[in-house]
Design a protein around this motif. Structure first.
Motif, PDB file in Angstrom:
ATOM      1  N   MET A  21      39.034  37.639  45.862  1.00 28.73           N
ATOM      2  CA  MET A  21      39.861  38.774  46.137  1.00 28.73           C
ATOM      3  C   MET A  21      38.953  40.044  45.924  1.00 28.73           C
ATOM      4  O   MET A  21      38.230  40.052  45.004  1.00 28.73           O
ATOM      5  N   TYR A  55      40.493  42.922  45.574  1.00 32.55           N
ATOM      6  CA  TYR A  55      41.416  44.434  45.174  1.00 32.55           C
ATOM      7  C   TYR A  55      40.991  44.392  43.817  1.00 32.55           C
ATOM      8  O   TYR A  55      40.898  43.305  42.912  1.00 32.55           O
ATOM      9  N   ARG A  56      40.734  45.702  43.284  1.00 33.65           N
ATOM     10  CA  ARG A  56      40.591  45.948  41.840  1.00 33.65           C
ATOM     11  C   ARG A  56      41.537  47.230  41.550  1.00 33.65           C
ATOM     12  O   ARG A  56      41.114  48.250  42.229  1.00 33.65           O
ATOM     13  N   HIS A  57      42.451  46.881  40.581  1.00 37.70           N
ATOM     14  CA  HIS A  57      43.212  48.039  40.501  1.00 37.70           C
ATOM     15  C   HIS A  57      42.528  49.327  39.347  1.00 37.70           C
ATOM     16  O   HIS A  57      43.144  50.353  39.682  1.00 37.70           O
ATOM     17  N   HIS A  98      51.752  40.359  38.120  1.00 38.33           N
ATOM     18  CA  HIS A  98      50.214  40.561  38.228  1.00 38.33           C
ATOM     19  C   HIS A  98      50.034  41.699  37.330  1.00 38.33           C
ATOM     20  O   HIS A  98      49.936  42.899  37.658  1.00 38.33           O
ATOM     21  N   GLY A 111      47.030  42.630  35.652  1.00 38.95           N
ATOM     22  CA  GLY A 111      46.151  43.645  35.559  1.00 38.95           C
ATOM     23  C   GLY A 111      45.452  43.598  34.114  1.00 38.95           C
ATOM     24  O   GLY A 111      45.630  42.588  33.511  1.00 38.95           O
ATOM     25  N   GLU A 145      48.069  36.660  35.009  1.00 38.93           N
ATOM     26  CA  GLU A 145      46.882  37.576  35.594  1.00 38.93           C
ATOM     27  C   GLU A 145      46.003  36.299  36.049  1.00 38.93           C
ATOM     28  O   GLU A 145      45.633  35.633  35.111  1.00 38.93           O
ATOM     29  N   PRO A 167      48.427  42.457  44.837  1.00 43.49           N
ATOM     30  CA  PRO A 167      47.516  43.308  45.424  1.00 43.49           C
ATOM     31  C   PRO A 167      47.618  43.425  47.003  1.00 43.49           C
ATOM     32  O   PRO A 167      46.689  44.288  47.452  1.00 43.49           O
ATOM     33  N   TYR A 168      48.730  42.851  47.559  1.00 46.06           N
ATOM     34  CA  TYR A 168      48.813  42.913  49.108  1.00 46.06           C
ATOM     35  C   TYR A 168      47.639  42.610  49.866  1.00 46.06           C
ATOM     36  O   TYR A 168      47.121  43.344  50.882  1.00 46.06           O
ATOM     37  N   GLU A 169      46.719  41.652  49.474  1.00 47.05           N
ATOM     38  CA  GLU A 169      45.719  41.095  50.383  1.00 47.05           C
ATOM     39  C   GLU A 169      46.098  39.923  51.364  1.00 47.05           C
ATOM     40  O   GLU A 169      45.604  39.832  52.387  1.00 47.05           O
TER      41      GLU A 169
END
Length: 285
Positions: A1, A3-5, A41, A43, A122, A169-171
């Motif tokens: 992944m 994505y990183r918040h 999720h 995080g 997570e 994350p909407y990936e």
């Protein structure tokens, strides 16, 4: 992944999500019976906006930074939900520094009562380690697990009441979010009285409308949509706005959400003549 918040923490979408999350919990708190909060999720639970990731994106500057720097008189006249949100942020900043910003699990635990419980997922190992270090609360069970399979294993909770916050994350959730729709259908079948809150980005209005139509066809009743768009729909900036789809919203939550979003819009919109909010039932009783 990828994505990183950390890059997006404290942006306008976080502000909206966390304000509405606190409102949902406040409504749950109105009844004596205990409940379970489930975060699919979670995080890292806590972020530092002074670090490189947040500084590189600068997204927090048009989110929490704007609200924190409002005059005291304007904050004083804000809706209670906004005041509660800002107090939690400011309390963390007082202890951890001016760059500190809470994640959803932190806000939730602050908004819950002592008797209520939380389950937080997570799946990314390094992020889970941060979550483990940041969230030290006896009410919270932390799980290094993919929520797409883990959620169905923990519902319905023994408390029977509760809220599931879903913010992937909407990936992999492409187009009109088919994976998300499938998860909601299966989760609702197991727990039809649970409250499900799903955060989603608004980048393409056509895709979002397809998501609404697909959800309406599931047969799930009581679907409320809350939106805030800080840019007009046709602005090619990547993220024009965001929404929260709430299944089984508590009594009067729709009124709470409209009041909060109406206050947030003029403070978060990106141009004078742009932006909008919406609070509407896409499926009724």
């Amino acid at each position: 992944m990828n994505y990183r918040h950390h890059f997006h923490a404290g942006n306008f979408a976080d502000v909206m999500k966390h304000v509405l999350l606190l409102q949902l919990l406040t409504r749950l708190n109105a009844k004596d019976k205990v409940y379970r909060y489930i975060d699919t999720h979670g995080g890292a639970g806590k972020y530092d906006l002074s670090q490189a990731a947040a500084q590189k994106s600068g997204e927090y500057l048009s989110g929490i930074h704007r609200l924190i720097n409002l005059p005291a008189s304007e904050k004083k006249n804000a809706p209670e939900a906004i005041k509660q949100y800002l107090k939690i942020v400011e309390d963390m900043r007082a202890v951890s520094g001016k760059g500190a910003y809470p994640g959803s699990p932190w806000f939730a635990l602050e908004g819950m009562r002592e008797a209520d419980k939380a389950t937080i997922f997570e799946m990314q190992p390094e992020v889970f380690q941060q979550l483990y270090m940041n969230i030290r609360d006896r009410r919270a069970g932390l799980h290094e697990r993919d929520a797409y399979e883990g959620l169905l294993g923990v519902i319905p909770p023994k408390e029977k009441r509760g809220l599931v916050m879903i913010d992937p994350p909407y990936e992999i959730e492409r187009k009109d979010f088919p994976q998300l729709v499938e998860l909601l259908v299966n989760a609702y079948l197991k727990w039809p009285t649970g409250i499900f809150a799903v955060w989603y980005p608004i980048k393409d209005r056509v895709m979002v409308d397809r998501f609404y139509k697909k959800m309406a066809k599931t047969g799930i009743r009581r679907q409320l949509v809350c939106e805030i768009c800080v840019w007009p729909d046709d602005t090619p900036v990547g993220l024009n706005g965001c929404g929260l789809l709430v299944i089984n919203p508590p009594w009067k939550f729709a009124e709470d959400a409209k009041q909060a979003l109406s206050w947030l819009l003029p403070h978060l919109k990106m141009q004078e003549n742009g932006g909008s909010i919406a609070v509407k039932w896409t499926v009724g009783e």
